[in-house]
Design a protein around this motif. Structure first.
Motif, short mmCIF file in Angstrom:
data_model
loop_
_atom_site.label_atom_id
_atom_site.label_comp_id
_atom_site.label_asym_id
_atom_site.label_seq_id
_atom_site.Cartn_x
_atom_site.Cartn_y
_atom_site.Cartn_z
N VAL A 296 3.43 -2.74 8.05
CA VAL A 296 3.39 -2.58 6.46
C VAL A 296 4.86 -2.85 6.04
O VAL A 296 5.04 -3.49 5.06
N SER B 148 -0.84 -0.68 9.94
CA SER B 148 -2.05 -0.72 9.50
C SER B 148 -3.07 -1.82 10.13
O SER B 148 -2.18 -2.69 10.91
N SER C 12 -5.46 -5.23 9.50
CA SER C 12 -5.83 -6.24 8.43
C SER C 12 -6.09 -7.71 9.29
O SER C 12 -5.58 -8.01 10.31
N SER D 41 -3.83 -4.33 -1.78
CA SER D 41 -3.28 -3.52 -0.50
C SER D 41 -4.19 -2.15 -0.34
O SER D 41 -3.68 -1.14 0.20
N ILE D 42 -5.09 -1.89 -1.23
CA ILE D 42 -5.94 -0.75 -1.37
C ILE D 42 -6.57 -0.09 0.03
O ILE D 42 -6.64 0.95 0.36
N SER D 43 -6.70 -0.95 0.94
CA SER D 43 -7.02 -0.80 2.21
C SER D 43 -6.05 0.15 2.94
O SER D 43 -6.35 0.61 4.14
N LEU D 44 -4.72 0.11 2.59
CA LEU D 44 -3.85 0.90 3.16
C LEU D 44 -4.16 2.42 3.09
O LEU D 44 -3.40 3.48 3.69
N HIS E 220 1.79 4.84 -1.60
CA HIS E 220 2.13 3.90 -0.61
C HIS E 220 1.71 2.47 -0.40
O HIS E 220 2.32 1.33 0.00
N PHE E 221 0.55 2.07 -0.92
CA PHE E 221 0.05 0.70 -0.87
C PHE E 221 0.32 -0.07 -2.03
O PHE E 221 0.19 -1.17 -2.31
N TYR E 222 1.55 0.31 -2.88
CA TYR E 222 2.35 -0.39 -3.67
C TYR E 222 3.43 -1.19 -3.08
O TYR E 222 4.21 -1.91 -3.70
N GLU E 223 3.73 -1.09 -1.76
CA GLU E 223 4.74 -1.30 -1.13
C GLU E 223 4.87 -2.90 -1.01
O GLU E 223 6.03 -3.38 -1.55
N ASP F 173 3.04 8.86 0.22
CA ASP F 173 1.85 8.43 1.24
C ASP F 173 0.77 9.29 0.42
O ASP F 173 0.49 10.18 0.91
#
Length: 356
Positions: A7, A25, A27, A50-53, A190-193, A214
């Motif tokens: 990521v 992660s 993907s 990126s919501i799967s993070l 954290h999924f806004y990275e 996180d």
């Protein structure tokens, strides 16, 4: 088949060590992009993609380090925490100064197979070390997150949808152009990275190190060091990330801290400045801040953050550097003078400058 991918991968090189911080992660999106590029266009990234993070996995990395002749001079394997996060150092005794590039492999997903995740060049923090640490929301970008509608909009739109705070960006770019390495510490999940990284690239900031909250810690009973009350509370995660940055970079000669008065940035930054400059006993500071609403520490958070403070204390004891600190706060409200909840902050008021 889902494939592991980084990521983010951060490698900071100083005279003492190379600090590595990364999150891995799973993907399959990259696979489709490589094989059907005509179906994809380069567009500003949206967090919902990126919501799967939010899913957590454990991984094992093998790091191979090479000198400028591409001769391997160091190799070692590391295991992640339960969220797929890594944080470790390659010390100077292991020829850290000679390392020019790193190859990173994941070795646990397929037995006997080393999956190449990438080749990286460490970012060198040359002496004198100078860093600038900035908040994002309400500081660099005028975002909104007060209502469920605001949150939904944030999830489904890129950061370009919000106004950029020009004054803050001018300050940031001025320091970067003067040799300061940028760090972004944000309350965003954290999924806004990818969304934040994309926005930084579009605004000419290419080497910023990003530290986010996180959200998987909120969902973990056994390992999470953030609790549901920390979704709104900024103190524990932000002060913790400031400690993380110093432990990665070593004691710098200069630090600039940029934030806003919307929540608690001034108090957190001044507390951090007190720890770095006055070097008090961690218990002395801890007993004053731990029950305040800005921090609201509970349970195992006490031992986690107190442990971080002792690590920083140990680092400071080995250094003779007297760090110069400046705190820049964007005024978003027409408030009266700043209220200081802790007496030890009075000596740090002179470090704070405000702008609009």
């Amino acid at each position: 088949m889902k494939r592991p991918y980084p990521v983010h991968f951060l490698a900071l090189k100083t005279n003492e060590f190379i600090s590595i911080r990364t999150s891995i992660s799973l993907s399959d999106s990259n696979f489709h992009t490589w094989h059907h590029p005509e179906k994809y266009q380069f567009k500003p990234s949206r967090p919902v993609k990126s919501i799967s993070l939010l899913w957590a996995h454990e991984f094992m990395l093998k790091i191979r380090a090479y000198n400028h002749h591409h001769k391997e001079i160091f190799t070692k394997s590391y295991t992640s925490d339960s969220f797929g996060n890594f944080s470790f150092k390659i010390p100077i005794e292991n020829k850290g100064t000679a390392i020019k590039s790193l190859q990173v492999f994941e070795t646990s997903r397929l037995e006997g197979v080393e999956l190449l995740l990438g080749t990286y060049l460490p970012t060198t923090l040359a002496a004198p070390k100078k860093i600038i640490i900035s908040d994002l929301d309400k500081t660099l970008v005028d975002t909104r997150s007060s209502t469920p509608g605001d949150i939904y909009y944030s999830l489904t739109h890129p950061l370009e949808s919000y106004p950029t705070v020009k004054k803050s960006m001018d300050i940031m770019m001025g320091y970067i152009n003067n040799g300061f390495h940028p760090f972004i510490v944000s309350a965003s999940p954290h999924f806004y990275e990818n969304t934040i990284r994309d926005w930084l690239y579009r605004n000419g900031i290419y080497d910023a190190s990003i530290f986010l909250k996180d959200y998987r810690h909120f969902l973990s009973i056994s390992e999470g060091h953030l609790s549901p009350k920390d979704i709104k509370s900024q103190g524990p995660y932000k002060l913790g990330h400031l400690f993380d940055i110093i432990l990665m970079t070593g004691v710098p000669e200069e630090i600039v801290l940029v934030g806003d008065d919307y929540e608690s940035d001034p108090i957190i930054y001044m507390t951090f400045a007190c720890i770095l400059q006055d070097r008090p006993d961690p218990w002395q500071i801890w007993n004053e801040i731990r029950h305040h609403r800005i921090f609201k520490l509970r349970g195992k958070q006490h031992s986690y953050f107190l442990g971080k403070m002792y690590q920083v204390k140990s680092l400071l004891q080995k250094s003779k550097i007297n760090t110069k600190i400046k705190i820049l706060i964007r005024k978003t409200k027409n408030d009266e003078d700043m209220k200081l909840p802790f007496s030890f902050l009075r000596s740090k008021q002179n470090l704070v400058e405000t702008f609009f």
